[in-house]
Design an enzyme around this catalytic site. Structure first.
Site, mmCIF file in Angstrom:
data_model
loop_
_atom_site.group_PDB
_atom_site.id
_atom_site.type_symbol
_atom_site.label_atom_id
_atom_site.label_comp_id
_atom_site.label_asym_id
_atom_site.label_seq_id
_atom_site.Cartn_x
_atom_site.Cartn_y
_atom_site.Cartn_z
ATOM 1 N N ASP A 89 0.832 -1.187 0.000
ATOM 2 C CA ASP A 89 0.000 0.000 0.000
ATOM 3 C C ASP A 89 0.875 1.248 0.000
ATOM 4 O O ASP A 89 2.075 1.172 0.298
ATOM 5 C CB ASP A 89 -0.925 0.012 1.233
ATOM 6 C CG ASP A 89 -2.138 0.931 1.035
ATOM 7 O OD1 ASP A 89 -3.052 0.870 1.867
ATOM 8 O OD2 ASP A 89 -2.149 1.697 0.053
ATOM 9 N N GLY A 90 0.244 2.360 -0.359
ATOM 10 C CA GLY A 90 0.967 3.634 -0.385
ATOM 11 C C GLY A 90 0.892 4.324 0.971
ATOM 12 O O GLY A 90 0.443 3.744 1.956
ATOM 13 N N ALA A 91 1.347 5.565 1.003
ATOM 14 C CA ALA A 91 1.252 6.365 2.240
ATOM 15 C C ALA A 91 1.340 7.833 1.865
ATOM 16 O O ALA A 91 1.826 8.199 0.799
ATOM 17 C CB ALA A 91 2.375 6.008 3.204
ATOM 18 N N ASP A 92 0.887 8.684 2.784
ATOM 19 C CA ASP A 92 1.026 10.124 2.576
ATOM 20 C C ASP A 92 2.313 10.644 3.187
ATOM 21 O O ASP A 92 2.870 11.628 2.738
ATOM 22 C CB ASP A 92 -0.181 10.846 3.201
ATOM 23 C CG ASP A 92 -1.458 10.381 2.539
ATOM 24 O OD1 ASP A 92 -1.539 10.464 1.298
ATOM 25 O OD2 ASP A 92 -2.339 9.859 3.241
ATOM 26 N N GLY A 104 -4.950 9.849 2.544
ATOM 27 C CA GLY A 104 -5.048 10.922 1.540
ATOM 28 C C GLY A 104 -6.073 10.591 0.464
ATOM 29 O O GLY A 104 -6.696 11.466 -0.115
ATOM 30 N N GLU A 111 -7.991 -0.071 4.310
ATOM 31 C CA GLU A 111 -6.539 -0.262 4.186
ATOM 32 C C GLU A 111 -5.959 -0.799 5.489
ATOM 33 O O GLU A 111 -5.103 -1.682 5.496
ATOM 34 C CB GLU A 111 -5.852 1.058 3.830
ATOM 35 C CG GLU A 111 -6.102 1.509 2.406
ATOM 36 C CD GLU A 111 -5.505 2.873 2.116
ATOM 37 O OE1 GLU A 111 -5.267 3.644 3.065
ATOM 38 O OE2 GLU A 111 -5.271 3.166 0.931
#
Ligand code: DER
Length: 255
Positions: A89-92, A104, A111
């Site tokens: 997964d992504g992140a801010d 975000g 998530e």
């Protein structure tokens, strides 16, 4: 272009390092970086991916998996005594202890459920997200998923905790009113001064501390208890240990 290149390189390296051919259950996050994670997985070809199931973290993630021709499965079908092999997964924003600000893209609740269901959680983010303390690079605030009717009370509590001008996230153009999540909730973005690490003993020992200054764990423990809060966009592990049955804090981050 540099940002997109950074996202793609990070995604391909993360998949290379953490997706093993014998894995069968893979969590897929949300946002624009995870698009490259799915691209890297699909590039492995059906010989590798046909034995794998991919678990989404919201509507966009589900569409990504389907569009890539990967097999879709849902966390609601994962037996309680089993875990995903890995989740990407992504992140801010990512701090020195791999604590994350996430949300975000307003997908933080699912998530976190998927991240906590995985044996390993791998964060993929471009260089803009790399920060020493949460709140220094990402200025929009900690995303908090709330029950709409409780939003005014939650805003008041956030101000009492020292948040600088928390606000209900507006809907995108063409959507009058607040942003509504995949779960029918609202998002409040709550800016705080940079969050201390549990190891920042000196700053944490300042008496009194500047208003709104907390360690990640201290603030997370307070935010999640506010009535009306469904989930918070802080991914952290108590002293680096895995939280509950899985790890909300990534084992690695790729920039
Ligand atoms: O909402 C989220 O937590 C997403 O992972 C998001 O914050 C990352 O978005 P990006 O990959 O588009 O920067």
């Amino acid at each position: 272009q540099l940002v997109e290149t950074s996202k793609r390189l990070a995604a391909f390296q993360a998949v290379k390092d953490y997706l093993k051919p014998e894995y069968t259950r893979i969590g897929i996050g949300s946002g624009s970086t995870v698009v490259y994670v799915v691209e890297a997985i699909a590039a492995l070809g059906p010989a590798v991916t046909s034995t794998m199931a991919f678990y989404p973290t919201g509507a966009q993630s589900e569409e990504l998996i389907e569009a890539a021709g990967l097999r879709l499965q849902y966390i609601s079908k994962l037996p309680a005594d089993q875990q995903l092999d890995v989740a990407f997964d992504g992140a801010d924003e990512v701090d020195d202890d791999l604590n994350l600000i996430k949300g975000g893209g307003a997908c933080l609740w699912q998530e976190k459920i998927v991240a906590a269901s995985a044996r390993q959680f791998v964060c993929v983010a471009d260089f803009r997200k790399l920060s020493s303390r949460l709140g220094t690079a990402w200025k929009k605030g900690i995303p908090i998923e709330v029950l709409p009717m409780a939003a005014p009370r939650v805003l008041g509590e956030l101000r009492r905790l020292g948040s600088l001008d928390p606000c209900i996230r507006p809907g995108l153009p063409g959507k009058a009113g607040a942003c509504v999540t995949d779960n029918g909730m609202w998002i409040i973005d709550a800016p705080f001064p940079p969050l201390l690490l549990s190891g920042d003993a000196e700053a944490a020992a300042a008496d009194p501390r500047p208003v709104g200054t907390w360690t990640v764990d201290e603030l997370a423990d307070r935010l999640i208890k506010i009535p009306g809060v469904a989930e918070i966009g802080l991914f952290y592990g108590k002293n680096g240990l895995q939280v509950a049955s899985g790890a909300q804090k990534p084992v690695a981050a790729y920039f």
